[in-house]
Motif scaffolding. Structure first.
Motif, PDB file in Angstrom:
ATOM      1  N   SER A  61       0.836  -1.192   0.000  1.00  0.00           N
ATOM      2  CA  SER A  61       0.000   0.000   0.000  1.00  0.00           C
ATOM      3  C   SER A  61       0.869   1.240   0.000  1.00  0.00           C
ATOM      4  O   SER A  61       2.051   1.182   0.384  1.00  0.00           O
ATOM      5  CB  SER A  61      -0.952   0.015   1.203  1.00  0.00           C
ATOM      6  OG  SER A  61      -0.218   0.107   2.406  1.00  0.00           O
ATOM      7  N   ILE A  62       0.265   2.353  -0.414  1.00  0.00           N
ATOM      8  CA  ILE A  62       0.992   3.609  -0.487  1.00  0.00           C
ATOM      9  C   ILE A  62       0.053   4.735  -0.090  1.00  0.00           C
ATOM     10  O   ILE A  62      -1.142   4.713  -0.420  1.00  0.00           O
ATOM     11  CB  ILE A  62       1.574   3.831  -1.900  1.00  0.00           C
ATOM     12  CG1 ILE A  62       2.482   5.061  -1.943  1.00  0.00           C
ATOM     13  CG2 ILE A  62       0.468   3.918  -2.952  1.00  0.00           C
ATOM     14  CD1 ILE A  62       3.316   5.144  -3.217  1.00  0.00           C
ATOM     15  N   SER A  63       0.579   5.698   0.621  1.00  0.00           N
ATOM     16  CA  SER A  63      -0.234   6.816   1.064  1.00  0.00           C
ATOM     17  C   SER A  63      -0.524   7.763  -0.102  1.00  0.00           C
ATOM     18  O   SER A  63       0.066   7.661  -1.175  1.00  0.00           O
ATOM     19  CB  SER A  63       0.489   7.574   2.180  1.00  0.00           C
ATOM     20  OG  SER A  63       1.705   8.128   1.683  1.00  0.00           O
ATOM     21  N   LYS A  64      -1.423   8.702   0.146  1.00  0.00           N
ATOM     22  CA  LYS A  64      -1.830   9.627  -0.911  1.00  0.00           C
ATOM     23  C   LYS A  64      -0.660  10.421  -1.484  1.00  0.00           C
ATOM     24  O   LYS A  64      -0.578  10.677  -2.678  1.00  0.00           O
ATOM     25  CB  LYS A  64      -2.881  10.588  -0.360  1.00  0.00           C
ATOM     26  CG  LYS A  64      -4.237   9.960  -0.156  1.00  0.00           C
ATOM     27  CD  LYS A  64      -5.224  10.969   0.405  1.00  0.00           C
ATOM     28  CE  LYS A  64      -4.969  11.260   1.853  1.00  0.00           C
ATOM     29  NZ  LYS A  64      -6.030  12.120   2.443  1.00  0.00           N
ATOM     30  N   SER A  65       0.231  10.802  -0.611  1.00  0.00           N
ATOM     31  CA  SER A  65       1.346  11.657  -1.012  1.00  0.00           C
ATOM     32  C   SER A  65       2.617  10.888  -1.343  1.00  0.00           C
ATOM     33  O   SER A  65       3.651  11.495  -1.595  1.00  0.00           O
ATOM     34  CB  SER A  65       1.657  12.631   0.122  1.00  0.00           C
ATOM     35  OG  SER A  65       2.095  11.902   1.255  1.00  0.00           O
ATOM     36  N   SER A  66       2.538   9.556  -1.321  1.00  0.00           N
ATOM     37  CA  SER A  66       3.708   8.688  -1.500  1.00  0.00           C
ATOM     38  C   SER A  66       4.672   8.794  -0.337  1.00  0.00           C
ATOM     39  O   SER A  66       5.793   8.301  -0.420  1.00  0.00           O
ATOM     40  CB  SER A  66       4.462   8.995  -2.806  1.00  0.00           C
ATOM     41  OG  SER A  66       3.637   8.843  -3.917  1.00  0.00           O
ATOM     42  N   GLY A  67       4.220   9.415   0.756  1.00  0.00           N
ATOM     43  CA  GLY A  67       5.113   9.587   1.885  1.00  0.00           C
ATOM     44  C   GLY A  67       5.410   8.310   2.634  1.00  0.00           C
ATOM     45  O   GLY A  67       6.426   8.214   3.324  1.00  0.00           O
ATOM     46  N   SER A  68       4.536   7.338   2.505  1.00  0.00           N
ATOM     47  CA  SER A  68       4.782   6.085   3.212  1.00  0.00           C
ATOM     48  C   SER A  68       4.242   4.911   2.414  1.00  0.00           C
ATOM     49  O   SER A  68       3.264   5.030   1.677  1.00  0.00           O
ATOM     50  CB  SER A  68       4.145   6.118   4.597  1.00  0.00           C
ATOM     51  OG  SER A  68       2.744   6.155   4.505  1.00  0.00           O
ATOM     52  N   THR A  69       4.926   3.797   2.566  1.00  0.00           N
ATOM     53  CA  THR A  69       4.523   2.557   1.918  1.00  0.00           C
ATOM     54  C   THR A  69       4.553   1.425   2.932  1.00  0.00           C
ATOM     55  O   THR A  69       5.167   1.544   4.000  1.00  0.00           O
ATOM     56  CB  THR A  69       5.459   2.216   0.747  1.00  0.00           C
ATOM     57  OG1 THR A  69       6.810   2.137   1.225  1.00  0.00           O
ATOM     58  CG2 THR A  69       5.371   3.255  -0.366  1.00  0.00           C
ATOM     59  N   ASP A  70       3.916   0.346   2.587  1.00  0.00           N
ATOM     60  CA  ASP A  70       3.853  -0.819   3.460  1.00  0.00           C
ATOM     61  C   ASP A  70       3.810  -2.053   2.575  1.00  0.00           C
ATOM     62  O   ASP A  70       3.162  -2.037   1.520  1.00  0.00           O
ATOM     63  CB  ASP A  70       2.602  -0.731   4.343  1.00  0.00           C
ATOM     64  CG  ASP A  70       2.513  -1.864   5.344  1.00  0.00           C
ATOM     65  OD1 ASP A  70       1.375  -2.240   5.720  1.00  0.00           O
ATOM     66  OD2 ASP A  70       3.555  -2.398   5.767  1.00  0.00           O
TER      67      ASP A  70
END
Length: 122
Positions: A49-58
């Protein structure tokens, strides 16, 4: 509102593929995105998964270091780069979009695309 996944195919072990998930009818930069997969006879499982801003992934443990999720909001598309593919990666891969934070839980996603099939075999 539609998500369209593509890029699947047949690849040998150790090979690579890049999956794409394009959005139509809405703007992806308002959504966190996820990739899930379902192997034959198994439950659907979280991949990345990736956050809206690409600031974090998992990532799920089994793909960490081999797969990379990233997004190009200008193209309204999210990608899953899959390297060093293993036979255990064989599955139908689906992308999904959700409001709010990224999540590992498929039930929290608002929109789903159709799957694209990945087969890893020699």
């Amino acid at each position: 509102v539609q998500l369209q996944a593509s890029g699947g195919g047949l690849v040998q072990p150790g090979g690579l593929l890049r999956l794409s998930c394009a959005a139509y009818g809405f703007t992806l930069d308002h959504y966190a995105m996820g990739w899930f997969r379902q192997a034959p006879g198994k439950e659907r499982e979280f991949v990345a998964s990736i956050s809206k801003s690409s600031g974090s992934t998992d990532y799920t443990n089994s793909v960490t270091g081999r797969f990379t999720i990233y997004r190009d909001n200008a193209k309204n598309t999210v990608y899953l780069q899959m390297n060093s593919l293993e036979t255990e990666d064989t599955a139908v891969y689906s992308c999904a979009a959700k409001r709010g934070s990224r999540s590992r839980f498929g039930s929290s996603y608002d929109y789903w695309g159709q799957g694209t099939e990945v087969t890893v075999s020699s």
